[in-house]
Design a protein around this motif. Structure first.
Motif, short mmCIF file in Angstrom:
data_model
loop_
_atom_site.label_atom_id
_atom_site.label_comp_id
_atom_site.label_asym_id
_atom_site.label_seq_id
_atom_site.Cartn_x
_atom_site.Cartn_y
_atom_site.Cartn_z
N UNK A 144 0.83 -1.21 0.00
CA UNK A 144 0.00 0.00 0.00
C UNK A 144 0.86 1.26 0.00
N UNK A 145 2.07 1.17 0.55
CA UNK A 145 2.95 2.34 0.58
C UNK A 145 3.40 2.76 -0.82
N UNK A 146 3.51 1.80 -1.72
CA UNK A 146 4.04 2.12 -3.04
C UNK A 146 3.04 1.93 -4.19
N UNK A 190 -4.89 7.06 -3.93
CA UNK A 190 -4.43 8.42 -3.66
C UNK A 190 -4.33 8.61 -2.16
N UNK A 191 -3.11 8.79 -1.68
CA UNK A 191 -2.88 8.93 -0.25
C UNK A 191 -2.38 10.34 0.06
N UNK A 192 -3.10 11.02 0.95
CA UNK A 192 -2.67 12.33 1.41
C UNK A 192 -1.81 12.16 2.67
N UNK A 193 -1.34 13.25 3.21
CA UNK A 193 -0.43 13.17 4.35
C UNK A 193 -1.09 12.48 5.54
N UNK A 236 -0.01 8.93 7.41
CA UNK A 236 0.15 8.76 8.86
C UNK A 236 -0.71 7.60 9.36
N UNK A 237 -1.91 7.50 8.83
CA UNK A 237 -2.81 6.41 9.21
C UNK A 237 -2.24 5.06 8.75
N UNK A 238 -1.64 5.05 7.55
CA UNK A 238 -1.03 3.83 7.04
C UNK A 238 0.17 3.43 7.90
#
Length: 312
Positions: free
Chosen positions: A196-198, A203-206, A210-212
């Motif tokens: 999920x990080x890459x 679309x992941x916001x800041x 942090x939640x991830x």
């Protein structure tokens, strides 16, 4: 069963009777016809809806370019219904499908974690964050179940000090089985979290990142706790296996000594009880006392010899 939710202006989830943009569709133990209907209505690949219903499906993340849907499959713990007298756990998959205008969850059984999501202030329009919150709730669920398993282990261990029964050993086996399920699923979930990080399909916001990160920490904590409890349980079962073997050896030793001491008088009495003429038979009517004395002397001599060898 199919229920559709959508966040209201104050952040609460409300049931809606039809499809709307930015809604959450929760599907539990669906019929084949329901899956086909959802697939056609929301343009979702049918395999994205069917795969999470397979109890043997492994955790993974998959993207379909044609429909622009992302499937996230994670495992979460439930009580094993085949074990009635003891709360042991297995893990089953749940699918989270992220589309342009909706979030779909698919599972064979209902989950308290999803039901708790309904009570929280969540925003279904922020689909990536909503999916991460669901995954985080499942990681927290693992830790809660691990605490319950540890309490059960401590309770069984306290009883083991007083008496050892087959039921207690079977209960320890159920705990060990649950920990194996947990560890296997948590490691598979960890691989999904790493992807999920890459992944570029989300679309992941800041705040989402942090939640991830919190999700990764929570999952790693669950893995470490499971490994710790597994080592403790293996140590306990190994120790009690040694105790059982030791008690069995003591029992066999005691029975062997009894056999030896009972056999010696039998040999003496058998010799003097043969149907032959013996030197002492006609001289003394109380010659049977001599037989007892001979048997007693032999028993004492053998007992002293065993005592010198520390076998008594």
């Amino acid at each position: 069963m199919l229920i559709t939710y959508k966040s209201s202006c104050d952040g609460n989830l409300e049931k809606i009777g039809h499809f709307e943009k930015d809604c959450w569709i929760n599907i539990t133990a669906p019929l084949k016809e329901e899956l086909i209907e959802v697939s056609e209505l929301y343009n979702i690949p049918i395999e994205f809806l069917e795969d999470p219903l397979d109890l043997e499906e492994s955790a993974r993340i998959q993207y379909d370019e044609e429909t622009e849907c992302t499937l996230i499959i994670n495992d979460f713990p439930i009580i094993d219904e085949n074990t009635h007298a003891f709360d042991s756990y297995i893990t089953i998959p749940i699918g989270i499908i992220l589309g342009k205008d909706y979030v779909v969850t698919v599972c064979n059984q209902s989950s308290n974690s999803l039901e708790n999501m309904i009570k929280k202030n969540v925003n279904t329009s922020m689909k990536s964050r909503f999916a991460l919150e669901i995954l985080l709730s499942f990681s927290t669920l693992y830790i809660e179940k691990l605490k319950l398993l540890n309490k059960q282990r401590l309770k069984i261990e306290s009883h083991l000090r007083d008496s050892l029964t087959s039921k207690q050993l079977y209960d320890l086996m159920e705990i060990e089985k649950s920990l194996v399920y947990f560890l296997t699923s948590l490691k598979a979930n960890a691989d999904v979290i790493t992807k999920l990080f890459r992944t570029k399909s989300l679309t992941l916001y800041e705040d989402d990142k942090d939640l991830l990160e919190d999700l990764k920490i929570e999952n790693n904590q669950a893995i470490e706790t499971t490994e710790l409890y597994t080592r403790i349980l293996n140590s306990i079962t190994g120790s009690y296996s040694s105790l059982i073997s030791n008690e069995l050896n003591k029992t066999m030793k005691t029975l062997t000594l009894f056999t030896v001491f009972l056999t010696l008088p039998t040999l003496v009495f058998s010799f003097f009880g043969m149907n032959v003429t013996l030197p002492i038979a006609d001289k003394d009517p109380f010659s049977w006392i001599i037989t007892l004395v001979i048997a007693l002397v032999i028993v004492i001599w053998i007992g002293f010899a065993l005592w010198r060898r520390r076998m008594l």
